[in-house]
Write a protein that holds these residues in place. Structure first.
Motif, short mmCIF file in Angstrom:
data_model
loop_
_atom_site.label_atom_id
_atom_site.label_comp_id
_atom_site.label_asym_id
_atom_site.label_seq_id
_atom_site.Cartn_x
_atom_site.Cartn_y
_atom_site.Cartn_z
N ILE A 142 0.84 -1.21 0.00
CA ILE A 142 0.00 0.00 0.00
C ILE A 142 0.87 1.25 0.00
N THR A 143 1.96 1.22 0.76
CA THR A 143 2.88 2.37 0.78
C THR A 143 3.48 2.59 -0.60
N ILE A 144 3.88 1.52 -1.25
CA ILE A 144 4.45 1.63 -2.60
C ILE A 144 3.44 2.24 -3.56
N ILE A 145 2.21 1.73 -3.53
CA ILE A 145 1.17 2.24 -4.44
C ILE A 145 0.88 3.71 -4.16
N ASN A 146 0.75 4.06 -2.88
CA ASN A 146 0.45 5.46 -2.54
C ASN A 146 1.54 6.42 -3.00
N THR A 147 2.78 5.98 -2.92
CA THR A 147 3.89 6.85 -3.35
C THR A 147 4.06 6.85 -4.87
N MET A 148 3.30 6.00 -5.55
CA MET A 148 3.36 5.96 -7.02
C MET A 148 2.41 6.95 -7.68
N TYR A 149 1.51 7.55 -6.93
CA TYR A 149 0.50 8.42 -7.53
C TYR A 149 1.09 9.46 -8.49
N PRO A 150 2.14 10.18 -8.11
CA PRO A 150 2.70 11.16 -9.06
C PRO A 150 3.15 10.53 -10.37
N SER A 151 3.79 9.36 -10.28
CA SER A 151 4.27 8.70 -11.50
C SER A 151 3.12 8.15 -12.34
N LEU A 152 2.07 7.70 -11.69
CA LEU A 152 0.91 7.19 -12.44
C LEU A 152 0.19 8.32 -13.16
N ILE A 153 0.08 9.47 -12.50
CA ILE A 153 -0.66 10.60 -13.05
C ILE A 153 0.14 11.41 -14.05
#
Length: 296
Positions: A83-94
């Motif tokens: 979950i931490t990994i996914i949450n910190t991925m938001y900028p890269s996903l967007i």
């Protein structure tokens, strides 16, 4: 004179219709972010299920309570990692969608400039012709580079589900001159016939990823994308065409493929990126972890 006036009015109408159509392809970033936050919630829900919690390794910690030493078992929840990994991925996903929106905004402003420049107030900023075009050149380069960064972000997640993947590696590539796969793509190629997700990634690599990430090295190390314009007689306007050609070619790179990128082709990249994100997360949420021990 009436015919000339009608042609001018008709051309302006066609340009605005084209601009409206292209502008409608921009993304609602809040909507996308909500979708990605929903993905994080699905991992949370699975991680709190009794079935998954039963698989967590236990660690004992010693506490002192009321003058007595008490040993308490603690479950090591690997989903806190995920979950931490996914949450910190938001900028890269967007990021690819954000840069796409900016590209369209800057391009259309330049495209419609002769139609709108007289309606702009004197106190409003008026970019020069060169700056208007430079702005959308910046955005397409940022968008293409952000796609590579976004792909790299997935590798640490894959390391929880597939053996032999280092969280420190990158997405990698296929080097045609050596007929060799590098980075994560080596694992993809080796498992594409036995794993549905790997097969999906393999197909996506050759369908669009390979072309989308091709300019990354050129932009990072050598020179910016080239640009020329195609005049579209129907809309009476120019369509920018960007291409990834090195100005000075090193030995052995003379035959490096040159790709062209337009507003419609990078839209295809963002749509493919959106499908990729959802497909990968949907597959991972169903997949068995190879380790239930947290890594950080």
């Amino acid at each position: 004179m009436d015919d000339i006036f009608r042609n001018i009015v008709g051309s302006e109408k066609n340009r605005r219709q084209f601009a409206d159509k292209v502008n409608s392809t921009k993304y609602d970033l809040d909507e996308l972010l909500s979708e990605f936050m929903g993905i994080s919630m699905k991992f949370y829900e699975k991680g709190t299920s009794s079935e998954e919690q039963a698989k967590f390794p236990k660690k004992e910690i010693t506490l002192e309570k009321d003058g007595q030493v008490v040993t308490v078992p603690i479950a090591l929840n690997v989903y806190e990692d995920l979950i931490t990994i996914i949450n910190t991925m938001y900028p890269s996903l967007i990021a690819p969608f954000h840069h796409y929106n900016n590209y369209i905004e800057y391009y259309l402003k330049d495209f419609l400039w002769d139609d709108i420049k007289y309606s702009i107030r004197e106190d409003e900023p008026r970019d020069s012709n060169t700056l208007r075009r430079t702005k959308y050149q910046i955005e397409i380069q940022a968008m293409l580079m952000s796609l590579k960064a976004g792909l790299d972000r997935f590798i640490i997640l894959f390391s929880y589900y597939f053996k032999g993947i280092s969280p420190y590696t990158t997405f990698g590539r296929y080097k045609e001159d050596k007929d060799k796969y590098e980075g994560f793509m080596f694992t993809v190629a080796a498992n594409k016939d036995t794993d549905e997700l790997m097969n999906f990634i393999y197909d996506n690599y050759f369908d669009w990823i390979k072309i989308a990430v091709a300019p990354r090295d050129t932009i990072t190390h050598y020179n910016d994308l080239g640009i020329y314009y195609e005049f579209n007689s129907e809309i009476q306007g120019d369509i920018p065409v960007h291409f990834n050609e090195r100005l000075i070619k090193e030995k052995g790179k003379e035959n490096t493929p040159v790709y062209i990128y337009k507003h419609d082709s990078i839209k295809e990249f963002t749509e493919s990126w959106k499908v990729f994100i959802h497909k990968v997360f949907t597959a991972l949420i169903k997949k068995e972890l190879i380790t239930y021990s947290p890594k950080f």
